[in-house]
Design an enzyme around this catalytic site. Structure first.
Site: not given
Length: 372
Positions: A277, A330, A22, A348, A255, A326, A15, A261, A122
């Site tokens: 990712d 993720c 990051c 939560c 997703c 909810c 990068c 997942c 970004s």
């Protein structure tokens, strides 16, 4: 195989910025090989050929980093050539690229526009907020260069949206950030919660997003957005768009909001394939696209294990009135795992507070927009 989607890292973790938060830098540093360099043409050809042999309906080639523009414009010109070569069945092709904007010039903007790329840029808000975290290797802020890239995209007609990382400071000033985006004509926004390094207990850094601050930022952002909806001034915020769709009975397209997942194809520069990712680590290596077909990768032990463990539902979630919206959140926000299963989502309490605050108005907004 139905629609096929690839998330490709053609420059691995390389990068031209050194953003202080990051998450991919921390992932890369945890691997035996931190960077796989630049993707070879042979690997790109394997991806395109195997994807177009298997895909039904559509095939998506999305590029992320590190910084994917470091692969060079000729890499993407070769992509277009290879798609033309192997797309004998003329299926629908989608292109996407996420960039920090540093390498964007007229040539890049013209190429992305001409080939129908959807671009994520970004940008964390106004200069003083953005430049606090998103700095180059000389610790110089990147705001002016990002805004220049957005101007080039406007001039060349590139379809793009803004990706804003909600770190502690962005959360504190979220209304200011939202109105800055509106003032500059940015109407398609994603607000992405900041991630602390994988394997660490969250909340250890000055920029870490705490549940208290996230709850306040969600409510403040919602108030601004909802007031604009009532005035007919529509701004797309991906998270709110998904919630409205779910209220209307549609599955989420994000997703991280589905609750389970599904292993997809995240491909590192050497051709290594991973299920997500957020988990491009040695533990979750599925195989190599140069050596295996997509069906074998999809059915690999790592892919099955990754999906199965995400199916665990915390007992508190089962009893929660907001579970249908909810769905546990993720998996990445349910780290670190406890006894091999994901714990309760770190945010939560944030989601509970936000849904109590916004649910009725979210439903009203969904009805209003669907009626229009």
């Amino acid at each position: 195989m139905n629609a096929v989607s690839f998330l490709i890292k053609p420059a691995s973790s390389l990068c031209n910025l050194r953003c202080r938060y990051c998450f991919y830098h921390s992932i890369a540093e945890s691997r035996l090989v931190s960077s796989y360099g630049l993707m070879k043409d042979e690997t790109l050809e394997s991806i395109v050929k195997k994807g177009l042999e298997c895909a039904q309906g559509s095939c998506t080639f999305a590029f992320q980093g590190g910084e994917p523009t470091l692969a060079g414009l000729d890499f993407y010109r070769n992509l277009i050539h290879l798609v033309s070569k192997y797309n004998a069945r003329k299926i629908k092709i989608n292109y996407a690229l996420q960039t920090n904007g540093m390498a964007i010039d007229n040539r890049w903007a013209d190429f992305l526009s001409s080939n129908g790329f959807l671009v994520g840029v970004s940008l964390d808000g106004p200069k003083e907020i953005h430049d606090e975290m998103r700095v180059d290797h000389g610790f110089k802020g990147s705001f002016n260069r990002v805004m220049r890239a957005a101007g080039l995209f406007n001039r060349h007609g590139v379809d793009y949206n803004i990706l804003c990382v909600v770190n502690s400071n962005v959360a504190r000033h979220v209304k200011k950030v939202y109105n800055f985006f509106k003032k500059n004509g940015f109407r398609y926004l994603q607000f992405i919660p900041c991630l602390d390094p994988l394997g660490q207990a969250p909340g250890a850094y000055a920029h870490s997003l705490t549940p208290r601050r996230y709850a306040d930022s969600l409510k403040g952002l919602f108030d601004e957005w909802y007031n604009d909806i009532l005035k007919g001034d529509m701004v797309s915020i991906r998270y709110f768009d998904n919630l409205m769709g779910m209220i209307l009975g549609y599955p989420p397209e994000s997703c991280g909001m589905s609750g389970v997942c599904s292993s997809y194809f995240t491909i590192e520069a050497d051709g290594g394939v991973y299920p997500c990712d957020f988990y491009v680590t040695d533990e979750w290596y599925m195989g190599n696209i140069n050596e295996m077909d997509l069906e074998s990768l999809k059915l690999s032990e790592a892919a099955n294990r990754f999906s199965m463990v995400s199916r665990h539902i915390d007992p508190m979630c089962r009893e929660c009135r907001w579970f249908n919206l909810c769905r546990g959140g993720c998996r990445r926000d349910r780290e670190p795992f406890i006894d091999g299963v994901p714990g309760l989502n770190y945010f939560c309490s944030s989601f509970k507070e936000f849904f109590e605050y916004s649910a009725n108005r979210l439903a009203s907004a969904a009805r209003l927009i669907s009626g229009n």
